[in-house]
Design an enzyme around this catalytic site. Structure first.
Site, PDB file in Angstrom:
ATOM      1  N   GLU A  22       0.820  -1.155   0.090  1.00 59.29           N
ATOM      2  CA  GLU A  22      -0.018  -0.118  -0.038  1.00 59.29           C
ATOM      3  C   GLU A  22       1.065   1.082   0.083  1.00 59.29           C
ATOM      4  OE1 GLU A  22      -1.628   0.097   3.869  1.00 59.29           O
ATOM      5  OE2 GLU A  22      -2.817   1.949   3.305  1.00 59.29           O
ATOM      6  N   ASP A  69      -0.147  -1.949   5.652  1.00 59.81           N
ATOM      7  CA  ASP A  69       0.006  -1.459   7.103  1.00 59.81           C
ATOM      8  C   ASP A  69      -0.664  -2.206   8.052  1.00 59.81           C
ATOM      9  OD1 ASP A  69       0.903   2.016   6.055  1.00 59.81           O
ATOM     10  OD2 ASP A  69       2.036  -0.095   6.037  1.00 59.81           O
ATOM     11  N   ASP A  97      -2.615  -1.032  10.371  1.00 61.10           N
ATOM     12  CA  ASP A  97      -3.451  -0.386  10.878  1.00 61.10           C
ATOM     13  C   ASP A  97      -4.976  -0.137  10.202  1.00 61.10           C
ATOM     14  OD1 ASP A  97      -2.221   2.656   9.225  1.00 61.10           O
ATOM     15  OD2 ASP A  97      -3.292   0.820   8.669  1.00 61.10           O
ATOM     16  N   ASP A 120      -6.494   1.334   8.238  1.00 64.76           N
ATOM     17  CA  ASP A 120      -6.305   1.529   6.711  1.00 64.76           C
ATOM     18  C   ASP A 120      -6.034   0.319   6.054  1.00 64.76           C
ATOM     19  OD1 ASP A 120      -5.865   5.312   6.411  1.00 64.76           O
ATOM     20  OD2 ASP A 120      -7.647   3.884   6.794  1.00 64.76           O
TER      21      ASP A 120
END
Ligand code: 28F
Length: 635
Positions: free
Chosen positions: A421, A494, A496, A498
């Site tokens: 990403e 990642d 997280d 997102d």
């Protein structure tokens, strides 16, 4: 020449009951094919007399009364009394299983269709059998019913010449259909005549009134000429060889302009449809002789390497071997197994063929041209195939998205595609990767929520397009699993919210448009660490909060550890990314398996409405965790 046999040479094994109980064991079946095995057994015994040089005429008659008659002008089955069993040899041979001459290397005993189970099997399966023998100037006769003697051997009047005649009526209790196939019998008779040059075989069909006589002075040479009729032949003549040294080898060989290759091979005049050691010997002999000839012609310097494949192209041959103990392989027993035959046939034919090439230079040249053509075609097609492969690979690479950092290898079983990403992650993963086997494709921003995007919106989305092109197997209906370019497709986002969202979208996309990748377990989630926990010079990685707490608790360190939280892959040093997430020897991957496609389907539909963290949890629940233990992941 075979020594003269008499009753004392018969080894009697057992009665005929088993044959009627399980006929299939002896003749393969009681259908029309089994019925005709009765014919071949009797005919092969007559052909054996011819092979041993005592018979040159056989007559097969399909009688109007349903019987089948075979007559030969051989020596006549012996009728002298067996010293122990006190019965005529003829009666013993007809009423006991496997009675027959002990093998002797000189005589080629029959291994006809039934491989010499013996005429007693035919007797057992016949309502009636009548045998007449002309021997010693007299005519002898004996009758049998279902394998049992129904009349004693009787001596009739004077008889001119010698021979054996057997008439049998297949048993309606065994065979539901008893119509003899005259075309089949004629074909088989013709082949026997080809394989035994000089033998005359006549077939008389009283039912249709048709009769034919087969006689080939040039045996298998005439056979080859018949097989090649109308074909474009190479050279003005065929190569013929007949060698005898224990093993009898005979072959007629000629190439054609066509590519198909056909070898008709026989062992003791039995057709070996599946080839065997005799065929291998023939092929080796031809290839080696041609290689030697070409090397001699071109000079040692430029040996034109021709392979067995090159000599096979356009090759037509009839190969007939006779040996005293043929071993047939497999259920249909259509493959000759004797290992010694390979070298015997190869040496016999190779010497003769090398001599033939030297003595017939113009024919040799035609053959060399033909075989060289095949070699060039092979090399050309191979390079063309490579060419196509390379071009496809190159052209494919040319159309690959610019942002794909592809790997050097083109072997899907070792290649991995990391979908990352954002560009920063792309940057550090490009540094961290093993260029040989690891490709990186950065996906910018959030790709379409594929769950409810329309097909053309998908197709026009750049992210989707570069993803599909990179993977190389198309998508949806045009998905072609065989074109998959990577064995592992690893989503590395990642850790997280997102990242979880992107992972969920990608998984949905793969699940919807490349389901086979799920089925076959090609989809993985990378597990980058969230925390690096340092106790002085010791350090550990944790992949979530629970992991972090566990490490701190276990260490019970005196001093507080230094804890570093990674915000995203982009700010993780490449060497750490490599050590913790990409190096196959050290990383952990979550392999996505669709345990239950239906449930997954529902879950994805449900999830696409929910927030990303719920999705991420679902993903983790639906995956197998591969804890790296140094071994490589199996794909
Ligand atoms: C219509 C089918 O079966 N012909 C046969 C012979 C000749 C001999 C033979 C057969 C002796 C002891 C095995 C004669 N003289 N046609 C035929 N022709 N079997 S079958 O001998 C059988 C051996 O056990 C024969 C001298 N040697 C052999």
């Amino acid at each position: 020449m075979a020594k003269d046999y008499s009753a004392k040479d018969i080894d009697v094994l057992e009665g005929l009951e088993p044959v009627r109980v399980r006929p299939g064991m002896y003749i393969g079946g009681t259908d029309l094919s089994g019925l005709h095995h009765l014919v071949w057994e009797v005919v092969d015994n007559a052909v054996d007399e011819a092979i041993n040089g005592h018979c040159d005429r056989i007559t097969i008659t399909i009688r109007a009364d349903g019987g089948l008659m075979v007559e030969d002008n051989g020596r006549g089955i012996p009728i002298d009394k067996h010293p122990k069993h006190k019965k005529p040899a003829l009666e013993i041979i007809l009423t006991t299983l496997h009675s027959g001459a002990k093998f002797s290397s000189k005589s080629y005993t029959s291994s006809g269709g039934l491989h010499g189970v013996g005429v007693s099997v035919v007797n057992a399966l016949s309502e009636r059998m009548e045998v007449t023998v002309k021997r010693g100037g007299a005519l002898w006769r004996q009758e049998f019913r279902r394998g049992r003697v129904s009349s004693r051997l009787t001596k009739g009047g004077k008889a001119k010449g010698t021979g054996t005649k057997i008439t049998f009526y297949p048993d309606s209790e065994i065979f539901s259909r008893r119509r003899f196939n005259s075309k089949l019998i004629m074909e088989r008779a013709e082949t026997k005549a080809f394989l035994n040059s000089g033998l005359t075989i006549e077939v008389i069909d009283e039912v249709s009134g048709v009769s034919k006589q087969f006689h080939y002075e040039n045996g298998i040479r005439d056979y080859l000429v018949k097989l090649l009729a109308g074909r474009k032949r190479v050279g003005t003549d065929y190569f013929y060889h007949h060698g005898r040294n224990g093993l009898q080898v005979e072959c007629a060989v000629q190439w054609t302009e066509e590519t198909e290759s056909k070898i008709y091979s026989y062992a003791n005049s039995v057709y070996t449809a599946d080839g065997g050691t005799h065929e291998t010997g023939l092929r080796n002999a031809l290839t080696k002789a041609l290689r030697a000839y070409i090397e001699r012609r071109n000079g040692k310097g430029k040996p034109q390497q021709i392979t067995a494949e090159d000599t096979r192209e356009g090759l037509s041959a009839v190969l007939s071997v006779f040996l005293s103990n043929p071993q047939f392989q497999g259920q249909t027993k259509e493959k000759l197994n004797n290992p010694e035959v390979l070298s015997g046939v190869e040496s016999s034919i190779r010497t003769a063929f090398e001599k033939y090439l030297l003595e017939h230079p113009s024919i040799a040249e035609s053959i060399v041209t033909r075989v060289t053509l095949a070699a060039q075609a092979r090399l050309a097609s191979r390079s063309a195939k490579d060419q196509v492969m390379r071009k496809t690979a190159i052209s494919h690479r040319l159309t690959l998205p610019g942002k794909l950092a592809d790997c050097a290898s083109t072997d899907p079983s070792v290649c991995e595609l990391f979908i990352v990403e954002g560009d920063s992650a792309g940057g550090s993963s490009k540094q961290a990767r093993d260029r040989k086997t690891q490709a990186v494709l950065p996906i910018r921003g959030k790709i379409l929520n594929v769950e409810n995007a329309t097909a053309e919106k998908m197709a026009n989305n750049n992210e989707i397009k570069s993803l599909v092109t990179s993977i190389g197997a198309g998508m949806g209906a045009t998905f072609d699993y065989s074109r998959l370019r990577y064995g592992k497709i690893i989503i590395m986002t990642d850790a997280d919210v997102d990242g979880a969202h992107i992972s969920a979208l990608l998984l949905t996309f793969f699940y919807r448009y490349m389901p086979k990748l799920f089925e076959k377990g090609h989809i993985y989630l990378a597990q980058p660490p969230l925390f690096r926990i340092e106790f002085g010079k010791d350090f550990y990685y944790a992949y979530d909060d629970a992991g972090k707490e566990r490490i701190i608790k276990e260490r019970k360190a005196k001093r507080e550890p230094e804890i570093h939280r990674y915000k995203g892959l982009g700010e993780m040093p490449a060497v750490i990314l490599k050590d913790t997430t990409m190096d196959p020897a050290k990383r952990k991957l979550l392999r996505m398996r669709v345990a239950d496609a239906e449930a997954t389907d529902r879950a994805f539909s449900r999830l696409m409405g929910k927030d990303a963290s719920a999705r991420y949890e679902f993903i983790r629940e639906n995956s197998e965790t591969f804890v790296k233990s140094g071994g490589s992941l199996d794909v």
